[in-house]
Design an enzyme around this catalytic site. Structure first.
Site, PDB file in Angstrom:
ATOM      1  N   GLY A 391     -40.401  -9.282 -52.994  1.00 10.20           N
ATOM      2  CA  GLY A 391     -39.947 -10.660 -53.152  1.00 10.20           C
ATOM      3  C   GLY A 391     -40.636 -11.608 -52.189  1.00 10.20           C
ATOM      4  O   GLY A 391     -41.129 -12.672 -52.583  1.00 10.20           O
ATOM      5  N   CYS A 511     -32.014  -7.950 -41.430  1.00  7.06           N
ATOM      6  CA  CYS A 511     -30.757  -8.250 -42.124  1.00  7.06           C
ATOM      7  C   CYS A 511     -29.587  -7.663 -41.346  1.00  7.06           C
ATOM      8  O   CYS A 511     -28.633  -7.133 -41.932  1.00  7.06           O
ATOM      9  CB  CYS A 511     -30.775  -7.738 -43.552  1.00  7.06           C
TER      10      CYS A 511
END
Length: 626
Positions: A391, A511
């Site tokens: 992505g 994350c």
């Protein structure tokens, strides 16, 4: 036993009671039969007139309570059950089933003599339908049955009539009793006030609201742990948080703050299903009120977001195409020019023709931020050290407009398959895919203008996607991830070319929200390499920590950004941007050479360590003769 035969009584003419009740079809056929004229019809006999007079007398003597006021026909309308035939003036012109009426009997003497002279045994079809059977037949279709009851009363035995009267009395008494009972239940006097149950409920509610929270004893705590009541646990969490906000005024005498915190930790672990280690870390990271909001946000999935692929379409055209397919969406925010947030969709958002054509990429909102912070330029050489599933790589390619070179690397060969598929679908042509361990990368190829490192982490920022993180992480997992991240970050810094005319930047992101994986790693890199932190260029997000509990970090960590699910409605994320100002690796060791009389040179190495002591290492080197 049957009924005794009375020889003096004349045999009954016409069909019996059961036969008359089975003539409902004849009533329906009467609508289709031709009208009977006055010439063909036969007038009533004297016996029929007597029966009619007796029937009228019995209906007049019946109690008025049996007739409801609704049974009266409206003026100008036929009563219920009446059937009008096509004849003009005949005995069958009107069947009044509700009242059991028949054609008026003739009153002149001549007519009576003529009727007496006729044979009583002969009864024509019109007499049967008009005199005896009209009430019975129409009653089968919902008409009043008073006439039938009077007529059947002549044939019932005395015991049967007594039984019917008893049933009528019992039914009337039951109706009256039920009406009195309902009236007694519904009747409430003003003096009675609310019932006892209402008073009890009201008192209980008042007690819950007014009584202060009392910390339960240890025995009750253990019992709650064995069979927890989640509603009770949630109420206790709210009470303890309220007490800890104003601990000096609301605390219980003889109770310390640590007792309340321990009770709160156990209740939070029970209610939200967290492990003790991770919950303890979160309690150190967030204030109590914010902690509950964070835990609640992790129970709700994040919104579905997608990124427009500007290599093939524009966001406006993509949004219109998806709206036409039944997708409800909006722009992601002012900070993104390509993002869209999807609220609901009538079609699978990951299988539309636009998706298969590569017009957009399903991507979390937080994963757009590192690429925006890196800000890749056209015709640059860029390294994406941990690229799967592609992505961020495809986002960099569209910002570079398929110019320059992107090296997409990942240590997991299986995850590279998804990278290849996404890059082909999105039309990316400036990317080379490699499969190397990121820690070995400067030896493979270096000199990149910009490097993006999305390091593997514990995943504590994406608990809504992976609830298993709540219980399967411990101290060793966090430290193992932190060690790997430090190695990858140093390798990424070494891969950046500090002399690049347009670049020399590195973006580090995870994350995770753990300080050990974010600020601690960045502070370590600042000490080991010639880099400095610069602003990320993102207008929102919370600043990084410069001090956390007993640790102190570099003041420039304020330029780093933290994102949380409960404040930004996106996955937990950490982003830091470095600027490399020198390709040389700083030496933390100082060497000094001491000459000895013996002809040997002593090399003394001194190194500063965490305990502020010096470690001296003597290395004997043979001195070259003169």
């Amino acid at each position: 036993m049957g009924r005794k035969l009375d020889p003096t009584k004349k045999e009954k003419r016409g069909p019996g009671r059961k036969a008359r009740k089975q003539k409902g079809a004849e009533t329906e056929l009467a609508r289709f039969l031709p009208a009977v004229s006055d010439e063909n019809s036969k007038r009533l006999s004297s016996r029929a007139r007597k029966r009619a007079a007796k029937r009228r007398l019995g209906s007049a003597e019946a109690p008025k309570t049996n007739k409801s006021p609704e049974a009266k026909p409206l003026p100008g309308k036929l009563p219920k059950g009446a059937v009008q035939t096509a004849g003009k003036k005949g005995p069958q012109s009107l069947f009044n089933a509700a009242q059991g009426k028949k054609r008026p009997a003739p009153s002149s003497d001549e007519e009576e003599e003529e009727e007496d002279s006729e044979e009583d045994d002969v009864v024509n079809q019109g007499d049967l339908w008009g005199s005896e059977d009209d009430a019975d037949m129409v009653d089968d279709y919902g008409a009043d049955s008073n006439s039938e009851d009077e007529e059947e009363g002549e044939e019932l035995l005395p015991i049967e009539r007594a039984a019917q009267k008893q049933k009528v009395r019992e039914a009337a008494a039951g109706v009256q009793w039920s009406e009195e009972e309902t009236e007694d239940e519904e009747e409430v006097t003003p003096e009675s006030g609310p019932s006892k149950e209402e008073e009890a409920d009201g008192g209980l509610q008042i007690n819950v609201d007014e009584e202060p929270f009392v910390l339960p004893p240890a025995g009750e705590m253990e019992q709650d742990a064995q069979a927890p009541d989640l509603q009770r646990v949630h109420k206790r969490i709210q009470d303890i948080v309220g007490i800890l906000r104003d601990f000096g005024a609301q605390r219980e005498e003889g109770r310390s703050r640590s007792e309340y915190l321990n009770r709160l930790k156990k209740d939070l672990a029970t209610y939200y299903s967290y492990g003790d280690f991770l919950l303890g870390k979160l309690m150190d990271l967030f204030p109590l009120s914010e902690l509950v909001e964070f835990l609640e946000a992790n129970e709700v999935p994040r919104p579905i977001t997608l990124r427009t692929n500007t290599l093939k379409t524009r966001r406006r055209d993509l949004a219109q195409a998806l709206i036409n397919r039944g997708v409800n969406l909006d722009p992601l925010g002012k900070w993104s020019k390509t993002g869209l947030v999807v609220y609901d969709s009538s079609v699978p958002i990951g299988a539309t023709p636009e998706y298969l054509a590569g017009h957009y990429m399903l991507q979390g909102a937080s994963s757009l931020l590192p690429v925006m912070a890196l800000a890749p330029q056209e015709h640059e050489r860029i390294l994406d050290m941990c690229c799967a599933p592609g992505g961020k790589t495809s986002y960099m390619a569209q910002l570079m407009k398929n110019t320059g070179v992107i090296l997409a690397n990942d240590a997991n060969a299986e995850r590279l398959k998804s990278v290849v598929g996404n890059l082909h679908r999105l039309g990316v042509t400036n990317t080379v895919i490699s499969h190397y361990d990121g820690r070995q990368f400067p030896k493979v190829v270096g000199g990149f203008d910009r490097v993006l490192l999305d390091a593997p982490c514990s995943g504590t920022g994406v608990i809504s996607k992976d609830p298993a993180v709540k219980t399967n992480k411990d101290e060793k997992d966090i430290l193992r991830c932190a060690h790997l991240q430090k190695e990858l970050l140093l390798s990424a810094i070494d891969s950046v070319n500090a002399t690049s005319k347009t670049g020399g930047y590195l973006v580090y992101c995870t994350c995770s929200i753990m300080v050990e994986e974010n600020e601690w790693v960045v502070d370590y890199a600042l000490k080991k390499r010639n880099v400095r932190l610069v602003p990320t260029g993102l207008d929102f997000g919370q600043e990084g920590f410069t001090r956390f509990r007993e640790r102190r970090f570099h003041p420039s960590l304020r330029n780093a950004r933290r994102f949380y699910p409960h404040t930004h409605n996106m996955d937990g994320f950490f982003i830091a941007k470095f600027k490399k100002f020198s390709n040389s690796i700083p030496q933390s060791q100082t060497d000094s050479v001491l000459l000895c009389r013996s002809g040997w040179a002593a090399v003394v190495q001194s190194q500063l360590i965490a305990t502020s002591t010096f470690q001296v290492q003597l290395i004997l080197v043979p001195q070259t003769p003169k």
